[in-house]
Design an enzyme around this catalytic site. Structure first.
Site, mmCIF file in Angstrom:
data_model
loop_
_atom_site.group_PDB
_atom_site.id
_atom_site.type_symbol
_atom_site.label_atom_id
_atom_site.label_comp_id
_atom_site.label_asym_id
_atom_site.label_seq_id
_atom_site.Cartn_x
_atom_site.Cartn_y
_atom_site.Cartn_z
ATOM 1 C CE LYS A 138 -2.153 -8.072 31.731
ATOM 2 N NZ LYS A 138 -1.875 -6.657 31.586
ATOM 3 N NE ARG A 186 -3.441 -6.651 35.714
ATOM 4 C CZ ARG A 186 -2.509 -5.711 35.748
ATOM 5 N NH1 ARG A 186 -1.344 -5.958 36.312
ATOM 6 N NH2 ARG A 186 -2.731 -4.538 35.200
ATOM 7 N N GLY A 220 -7.557 -2.325 27.717
ATOM 8 C CA GLY A 220 -8.887 -2.031 28.237
ATOM 9 C C GLY A 220 -10.008 -2.885 27.688
ATOM 10 C CG MET A 227 -10.068 -9.113 26.703
ATOM 11 S SD MET A 227 -9.104 -10.525 26.155
ATOM 12 C CE MET A 227 -7.471 -9.821 26.037
ATOM 13 N NE ARG A 279 -0.195 -2.544 27.389
ATOM 14 C CZ ARG A 279 -1.464 -2.589 27.758
ATOM 15 N NH1 ARG A 279 -2.121 -3.737 27.756
ATOM 16 N NH2 ARG A 279 -2.097 -1.492 28.143
ATOM 17 C CG HIS A 324 -20.540 7.488 -5.732
ATOM 18 N ND1 HIS A 324 -20.817 8.733 -5.198
ATOM 19 C CD2 HIS A 324 -19.997 7.704 -6.946
ATOM 20 C CE1 HIS A 324 -20.479 9.663 -6.080
ATOM 21 N NE2 HIS A 324 -19.978 9.071 -7.142
ATOM 22 N NE ARG A 346 -11.645 7.870 -9.913
ATOM 23 C CZ ARG A 346 -11.319 7.808 -8.624
ATOM 24 N NH1 ARG A 346 -11.698 6.787 -7.886
ATOM 25 N NH2 ARG A 346 -10.596 8.760 -8.065
ATOM 26 N NE ARG A 359 -13.229 4.235 -15.108
ATOM 27 C CZ ARG A 359 -13.703 4.053 -13.876
ATOM 28 N NH1 ARG A 359 -13.384 2.962 -13.206
ATOM 29 N NH2 ARG A 359 -14.458 4.969 -13.289
ATOM 30 C CD GLU A 391 -13.590 -2.625 -14.759
ATOM 31 O OE1 GLU A 391 -14.160 -2.011 -13.841
ATOM 32 O OE2 GLU A 391 -13.686 -2.294 -15.961
ATOM 33 C CB SER A 446 -5.378 -1.108 -15.169
ATOM 34 O OG SER A 446 -5.479 -0.598 -13.855
ATOM 35 C CB THR A 486 -9.382 -5.552 -7.469
ATOM 36 O OG1 THR A 486 -8.827 -4.336 -6.947
ATOM 37 C CG2 THR A 486 -8.300 -6.339 -8.184
ATOM 38 C CG ASN A 487 -13.074 -1.013 -6.342
ATOM 39 O OD1 ASN A 487 -12.367 -1.492 -5.472
ATOM 40 N ND2 ASN A 487 -13.111 0.282 -6.590
ATOM 41 C CG ASP A 488 -16.860 -2.947 -11.275
ATOM 42 O OD1 ASP A 488 -17.448 -2.720 -10.200
ATOM 43 O OD2 ASP A 488 -17.013 -2.260 -12.295
ATOM 44 C CB CYS A 531 -6.709 1.310 -11.164
ATOM 45 S SG CYS A 531 -7.932 0.523 -12.229
ATOM 46 C CE1 TYR A 590 -0.917 1.183 -12.558
ATOM 47 C CE2 TYR A 590 0.498 0.383 -14.316
ATOM 48 C CZ TYR A 590 -0.743 0.822 -13.873
ATOM 49 O OH TYR A 590 -1.789 0.894 -14.748
#
Length: 895
Positions: free
Chosen positions: A25, A95, A104, A106, A339, A460, A566, A630, A757, A776, A779-781, A846, A866
């Site tokens: 602003k 303001r 909205g 602040m 803005r 899951h 999977r 996999r 993993e 591959s 990266t979750n595990d 993956c 990839y």
């Protein structure tokens, strides 16, 4: 250090590029002043002052009061008025203003400087007593609620009662005496609640308002908004003190909010609302129905023509769609704000493409303007915006974590089996579970949406739902879900099986009843912009897909192959022939319950044709594109029903007893299944599982190849951690594959690789790459095992870790955006070490991170070949990959 920047009379201390310091602003007001637009004078207190305030126990910098006094004196000289003066008072607005737009979130206080004397002077000088007391009641109400914290609803109730007593509907019909009465009531209420009089001193009012705006930076709604919008790294809010201009002085005055283009469609048309005889908050609050700008053009042609000129000038100047606030006071236009305008996902694409074609911006800038959230939200149904807000609020049942955006409506069911049964009858259902497991996949597939009481964004339920583009809310912990009673309850409200509920995945809200949905259509501009992205990006984009349907969706959205199939998801549901699902479920359960190798092989033989058919379907869809498959990953106990009734049914079908099933479940029970007998360990302990799955893959590949379909299978072993382990798996895989290929007398190229993993796998990547042909990164595990976090349980405390008002340890949830310093270091190390051994090692990712923009950019930086994302996140990955190239070029140019 300079804490206050002045603007007025065509000059400004600040500039438009000083958003970090002056907020959006303040920077906008300064820039509009500099380019000659009609802007009321004022000054901006910087965000650095806000930062100081919170870092020093809510105390102001020592020089701030002196700077404010000096700039206020400058403002008084310029306007020839004095703040709080009994003869000719200067009134100001106070303001907020963040560097990133937070509409909205602040606070604002208008008409500051009014007191019992100055209001009489205002009435006399304007010859309009009604206007003066209207302004005063607004100030007293705002100050009471914003600065002091009195309930806004109590004050609004007094306003409603006044209008009822006077027999009027609109604020504009209230007389001067009516406003006088309301001011007296507000002040009496103020004294009753605070035990002191409403402040008459203008300086006290000003500093109370400045403090309230600073405080609003850390208000719950503002902090939540920043977290949801991923706004980080800002110092705080600036404070803008601006001379008041009045849109409520009569029928020749008014106020409005407008956009230089339609924020819903992106169409190049002037879009906005205008109210006659009103102040700014009246438009936003929706107290009165505003008129369209076209009506303003008829009633105030001179002011409208000037506003149209401002629209064109600002859009050319900023080269983006602008959100403008303006006031007309007695026929004269004043600009109060400009803005970058918030826009719908469809509009974001349309505006980016149109402005590129108009020559306002370059292709690179168009690509950078689109956010991953814009892409994701483009494809999901949403609640019909025509639903009245009051009715929507009355239907609110619970809130959870918005795991997958969009919306879904259906009848509540509490088991996967019931979901499938109801769906078969043509019913739309929402599957409501405490948590989901692989055996629920059939019910999840047919459900319109999924609601769970536990879990986080990578649980899951979330991962599976995201892959299907299915609305999902998880972690709704206030819900007491009783599957036995077939009901869910919260705070005395009960939803029973068969009753309609609605999920809003955009914010994680659950509503009772059936609310209408609309499905946004992606604009043509989407395809145009994605083509531009594909020309720029260097990293490939594949999809996580387990079924031919998923694969077809992925291709339509631009996937260049499958980066993760999977296989365990295939064991419980036949997605092409649902009536045969029970056969494959029984086969896998027989295999798990078998206590001899021969019995396991017999059960696996039943499963083989199903698996082979699944892979044929995928290869046919992906003709000529790589497919990474996999092998089985989850612990075996996840495939055995937990429900006693289902256990009895299974026992009868396979000719055993429920006691035998329970005994086998006890044998398979583990204290920590995530680190137990799962992944490649299953193939080591039960090699017959590997043999069946590899046979199914290779036979399917040969079958397709004979039909003229080009097949590129990549067989992936999950959770490896050692070269010897990988060698055993590789030998077993090739022994089965080569035997089948030799017998068929064909040539078939395939790859054998692994998921990285575990930290140990990343550390020993150079050794593992001696055997593995591709990596591959799962990266979750890898995040779980590196950080010691359970993705299903961490949702309970991770908000503490990412909340800036609390510990603020992480910049973002590491399961949503990759932890670059820790997990990222292992990924980088794994790639470098792997390619040291095998220079042409194919490397991808993956995990869920493959569809998150910042994580994709990291994958680009570390040299992956990839990324693989869920189908509906494929466009996000394509776009982020292009943005990574652009950012890389900008960084090089800057250095």
């Amino acid at each position: 250090m300079k804490y206050v920047y002045f603007f007025g009379a065509g000059k400004a201390d600040g500039k438009g590029d000083m958003k970090e310091l002056l907020g959006g602003k303040g920077a906008g007001l300064a820039e509009m002043t500099r380019i000659g637009l009609p802007v009321p004078a004022g000054f901006t207190i910087t965000s650095e002052a806000c930062d100081y305030y919170f870092k020093h126990n809510k105390k102001y910098p020592s020089e701030l009061r002196r700077e404010v006094a000096k700039n206020l004196e400058h403002l008084e000289k310029l306007t020839k008025k004095k703040l709080g003066d009994a003869q000719d008072p200067l009134l100001v607005s106070v303001r907020s203003g963040s560097a990133k737009s937070m509409p909205g979130m602040m606070e604002t206080i208008l008409n500051l400087g009014l007191n019992q004397k100055s209001v009489e002077a205002l009435a006399k000088n304007t010859n309009n007593e009604r206007f003066a007391y209207d302004a005063y009641r607004r100030f007293v109400q705002m100050y009471s609620s914003v600065v002091i914290g009195l309930p806004k609803e109590d004050l609004e109730a007094r306003l409603r009662q006044l209008k009822k007593d006077l027999g009027v509907k609109d604020d504009t019909e209230v007389t001067a005496e009516g406003w006088r009465r309301l001011v007296r009531e507000y002040k009496a209420y103020f004294k009753e609640k605070t035990k002191r009089d409403f402040p008459e001193d203008a300086q006290e009012q000003l500093w109370g308002a400045i403090g309230a705006v600073f405080e609003s930076w850390m208000a719950e709604k503002a902090v939540t908004y920043r977290r949801v919008e991923k706004i980080t790294g800002l110092l705080g809010t600036a404070v803008n003190v601006v001379q008041m201009v009045f849109g409520n002085t009569g029928e020749d005055s008014g106020t409005g909010v407008c956009f230089t283009r339609d924020p819903s469609t992106g169409e190049k048309t002037f879009y906005g609302d205008f109210l006659l005889n009103a102040q700014g908050e009246d438009v936003v609050a929706g107290i009165r129905t505003p008129m369209h700008l076209n009506e303003m053009a008829k009633r105030m042609p001179k002011a409208y023509k000037q506003l149209e000129g401002v629209r064109q000038k600002l859009e050319r100047h900023y080269r983006d769609m602008q959100d403008l606030e303006f006031t007309v006071e007695r026929g004269k236009l004043y600009m109060l704000q400009t803005r970058t305008g918030k826009r719908s996902p469809a509009a974001a694409f349309q505006i980016a493409v149109d402005m590129t074609e108009e020559g306002l911006i370059k292709v690179a800038e168009a690509l950078q303007r689109i956010k991953g959230e814009d892409v994701e939200r483009l494809f999901y149904p949403i609640l019909d915006p025509k639903m009245p807000r009051t009715e929507l609020a009355s239907r609110k049942l619970a809130t959870g974590i918005n795991a997958v955006p969009g919306a879904a409506v259906g009848k509540a069911v509490f088991t996967a089996r019931e979901a499938e049964a109801w769906a078969t009858k043509g019913e739309r259902v929402i599957l409501v579970r405490r948590e989901t497991s692989p055996e629920d996949v059939g019910g999840m597939f047919v459900a319109q949406g999924i609601l769970t009481a536990t879990g986080g964004k990578t649980s899951h339920a979330a991962v599976v739902a995201r892959g299907w583009g299915k609305c999902c809310i998880v972690g709704a912990e206030s819900l007491d879900i009783n599957a036995e009673k077939k009901q869910a309850s919260v705070n005395g409200r009960v939803v029973r099986e068969g009753e309609w509920i609605t999920l809003d995945g955009s914010d994680g809200t659950v509503y009772t009843g059936e609310i209408g949905l609309i499905r946004p259509e992606p604009p043509k501009a989407f395809a145009t912009l994605m083509k531009w992205a594909d020309k720029v990006r260097r990293i490939g984009v594949r999809a996580n897909a387990d079924t031919p349907h998923d694969a077809r969706v992925a291709l339509e959205l631009g996937a260049e192959g499958i980066g993760l199939c999977r296989t365990e998801h295939m064991f419980f549901k036949d997605f092409e022939n649902p009536e045969r699902s029970e056969e494959r479920q029984q086969a896998i359960q027989e295999m798990i319950l078998a206590d001899t190798t021969e019995a396991r092989k017999k059960a696996l033989a039943k499963l083989l044709p199903f698996q082979r058919g699944d892979f044929i379907g995928l290869f046919e869809v992906m003709d000529g594109k790589p497919v990474v498959i996999r092998l089985i990953d989850p612990p075996l106990h996840e495939f055995i029903p937990k429900d006693p009734r289902k256990q009895e049914e299974l026992a009868k079908k396979i000719g055993t007893t429920r006691e035998s099933i329970l005994r086998r479940m006890e044998q398979l029970k583990e204290s920590n299944p995530m680190l137990g007998l799962r992944g490649c360990r299953l193939a080591i302990v039960y090699p017959e599982i590997l043999e069946m799955q590899v046979r199914a893959i290779i036979e399917a590949a040969i079958d397709c190849q004979k039909k003229g379909i080009k097949v590129i299978p990549e067989i992936m072993h999950p959770l490896t951690m050692d070269k010897k382990e990988m060698k055993i798996l590789d030998d077993a895989t090739r022994r089965v594959a080569e035997g089948i290929i030799s017998e068929a007398k064909v040539k078939l190229h395939y790859l054998v690789g692994t998921m990285i993993e575990l930290p140990r796998a990343a550390l020993l990547a150079d050794e593992i790459a001696e055997v593995a042909e591709f990596f591959s990164f799962g990266t979750n595990d890898l995040t779980q095992t590196t950080m010691g976090l359970s993705r299903d349980d961490a949702g309970r405390f991770l908000p503490e870790y990412v909340d800036e008002r609390k510990s603020g340890i992480f910049r973002a949830d590491p399961f949503q955006s990759i932890d670059v310093p820790g997990v990222g270091m292992l990924v980088r190390m794994g790639i470098e070490r792997g390619r040291k051994t095998r220079p042409k090692l194919e490397v991808g990712i993956c995990g869920e991170h493959g569809g998150e923009a910042e994580s994709v950019k990291f994958c680009h930086r570390v040299g992956m070949d990839y990324v693989s994302a869920t189908p509906f996140c494929v466009p996000i990955a394509r776009l982020a990959a292009a943005q990574a190239v652009i950012e890389e070029g900008q960084k090089k140019s800057a250095s």
